[in-house]
Design an enzyme around this catalytic site. Sequence first.
Site, PDB file in Angstrom:
ATOM      1  N   LYS A 257      -0.856  -7.586   2.162  1.00 34.31           N
ATOM      2  CA  LYS A 257      -0.065  -7.201   3.341  1.00 34.31           C
ATOM      3  C   LYS A 257      -0.955  -7.171   4.579  1.00 34.31           C
ATOM      4  CE  LYS A 257       2.234  -3.157   5.473  1.00 34.31           C
ATOM      5  NZ  LYS A 257       2.753  -1.780   5.309  1.00 34.31           N
ATOM      6  N   ASP A 262       1.491  -1.647  12.965  1.00 36.08           N
ATOM      7  CA  ASP A 262       2.780  -1.153  12.489  1.00 36.08           C
ATOM      8  C   ASP A 262       3.250  -0.002  13.378  1.00 36.08           C
ATOM      9  OD1 ASP A 262       5.026  -0.387  11.141  1.00 36.08           O
ATOM     10  OD2 ASP A 262       3.968   0.433   9.384  1.00 36.08           O
ATOM     11  N   LYS A 269       7.451   5.012  14.869  1.00 36.68           N
ATOM     12  CA  LYS A 269       6.607   6.071  14.323  1.00 36.68           C
ATOM     13  C   LYS A 269       6.302   7.100  15.400  1.00 36.68           C
ATOM     14  CE  LYS A 269       4.050   3.525  10.751  1.00 36.68           C
ATOM     15  NZ  LYS A 269       4.517   4.306   9.599  1.00 36.68           N
ATOM     16  N   ASP A 280      -3.056  -1.405   9.128  1.00 36.32           N
ATOM     17  CA  ASP A 280      -1.986  -1.801   8.208  1.00 36.32           C
ATOM     18  C   ASP A 280      -2.117  -3.260   7.739  1.00 36.32           C
ATOM     19  OD1 ASP A 280       0.133  -0.855   6.728  1.00 36.32           O
ATOM     20  OD2 ASP A 280       1.654  -1.337   8.237  1.00 36.32           O
ATOM     21  N   ASP A 339      10.645   0.735   9.502  1.00 39.71           N
ATOM     22  CA  ASP A 339       9.263   1.116   9.233  1.00 39.71           C
ATOM     23  C   ASP A 339       8.870   0.834   7.771  1.00 39.71           C
ATOM     24  OD1 ASP A 339       6.775   2.043   9.780  1.00 39.71           O
ATOM     25  OD2 ASP A 339       7.326   4.191   9.767  1.00 39.71           O
ATOM     26  N   GLU A 341       8.464  -1.947   6.422  1.00 40.44           N
ATOM     27  CA  GLU A 341       8.380  -3.379   6.710  1.00 40.44           C
ATOM     28  C   GLU A 341       7.462  -4.129   5.762  1.00 40.44           C
ATOM     29  OE1 GLU A 341       6.452  -1.194   8.051  1.00 40.44           O
ATOM     30  OE2 GLU A 341       4.531  -2.189   7.755  1.00 40.44           O
ATOM     31  N   ARG A 343       7.161  -4.121   2.524  1.00 37.39           N
ATOM     32  CA  ARG A 343       7.873  -4.729   1.396  1.00 37.39           C
ATOM     33  C   ARG A 343       8.711  -5.930   1.848  1.00 37.39           C
ATOM     34  NH1 ARG A 343      10.653   0.991   0.323  1.00 37.39           N
ATOM     35  NH2 ARG A 343       8.709   1.618   1.332  1.00 37.39           N
TER      36      ARG A 343
END
Length: 490
Positions: A257, A262, A269, A280, A339, A341, A343
């Site tokens: 990933k 993010d 967030k 991230d 959020d 995201e 996956r």
Amino acid sequence: MDFTASSAQLLNIKADSLILPTGPQLKDSAQALDKSLDGAISSLIKAGDFSGRKSETLVMHIPGANGKRIILLGTEGATTNQQLIKVIRAGASALKKTPSAKAVWVGEGLSEDAEWEAGIIARSIQTASYKYSSGKKAKAQKLKTLTYWTGKKGSLAAAKKGLGYGSAVGNGMNTARQLGNLPANICTPSYLATQAKALAKGQAKVTTSVLNEAEMKKLKMGSLLSVSAGSDEPGKLIVIKYQGAKASVKPVVLVGKAVTFDSGGISLKPGRGMDEMKYDMCGGASVIGVINALIENQLPINVVGIIPAVENMPNGQATKPGDVVTSMSGQTIEVLNTDAEGRLILCDALTYVGRFKPDTVIDIATLTGAVIGALGKETAGLLSNDDQLAEDLLSSGLRSGDRAWRLPMYEEYDSLLKSNFADIANIGGPQAGTITAACFLGRFTKKYKWAHLDVAGTAWVSGAQKGSTGRPVPILMDYLRSKAVKSKAG
Ligand code: BES
Ligand code: MN
Ligand code: ZN
């Protein structure tokens, strides 16, 4: 940095530092050294200046030897791999604090396994040398060579192997750390793609290709693209092939990933600590780190690294909560929280990997805050659809000191992902967040052996020491090396 192994007469090896691991009771070569120094070491112990407790260090100069020093490194009480690794790290950082250019590490007093020990030493020396710099050239290193000394001639070959391997792992970790630490305005998806291409330059075993958004659209990666939709930075799918074995050998595919920032998207967030979401992309960075290490160590194995790289931002084109998107697999996804995201980009990458006919697929992701609640910052979450693979990874974690712990994927958790409007929802509610995230991925990984490492807790540290750790490069490399060894034996 040069690493060598030697079993020559200890005091004859030219060096300005000698690292001597020892408890309060001196072993053979420590005793011999002590004797040649008129009892200087034993008198430090007797006087209480040095107790020999694990990770204690004391730098003593050898009188009349022109600044030559011995670094005493306490070993007492260190028995597990984890404890031994900590002792070695303490030794490496004590060495780095000296102006030493040429050091000898006495391979006595720690582990009986010279290959493992030399590997951890080389890795620790490399990682102790890393310092973040935004510039192109880092400061020149003072330490130029490290010789691993062993009294057993029969261990020399194993020690040399360990040094080469450990140095590669350490450099791979540093590569991952540097990418992780770079700010998100520099380390964009395009930047990662450029770095991945640079890796392949001049490397016969390595090829990198990068898919742009138009190409991903053709492949119907509607889930991945729904994440990058809200950002001005174009998403990339980076594919790095390392071919160290015959083409007929099925590859291990690593999927990392890489959300280069993010923000949470429309499900924004909170501001506190949001800067840390530059990290991230550490899953993707670890894949680049591993390929880097494979190149350095030339392991005879085939690996494909896949890095879905996007920025998660909330502009006017951004995906909204409640939107339904169609993944490359054909399954539709209700995006209840933008959020969640990671996956969404991983599921399309995990469908894409089918074309490589993988032996095994491991994805690496800073996927859930919940894994920090479950396992803290020490241990990665491991979830898998294959017991043998899970076992292998757990033991790689123990051997490398980059530990993971397995969580279950019972079907009851999977049913938390039900949606009234799509095949699956992208969140499963407030409970067992790490497990439901893995169950989401599990819907896309049914055709192969697969494991998921949730490294949200382990990939970086927060607070005063804020920085990327280079994990999980060590566990992945140990897994790949074990695999290479097994395939050679079989
Ligand atoms: N990148 C985060 C996970 C994360 C959070 C890593 C905190 C490290 C520290 C991920 O994209 C995310 O936001 N996950 C959500 C999922 C939730 C919306 C179901 C989370 O963990 O809060
Ligand atoms: Mn998120
Ligand atoms: Zn994320």
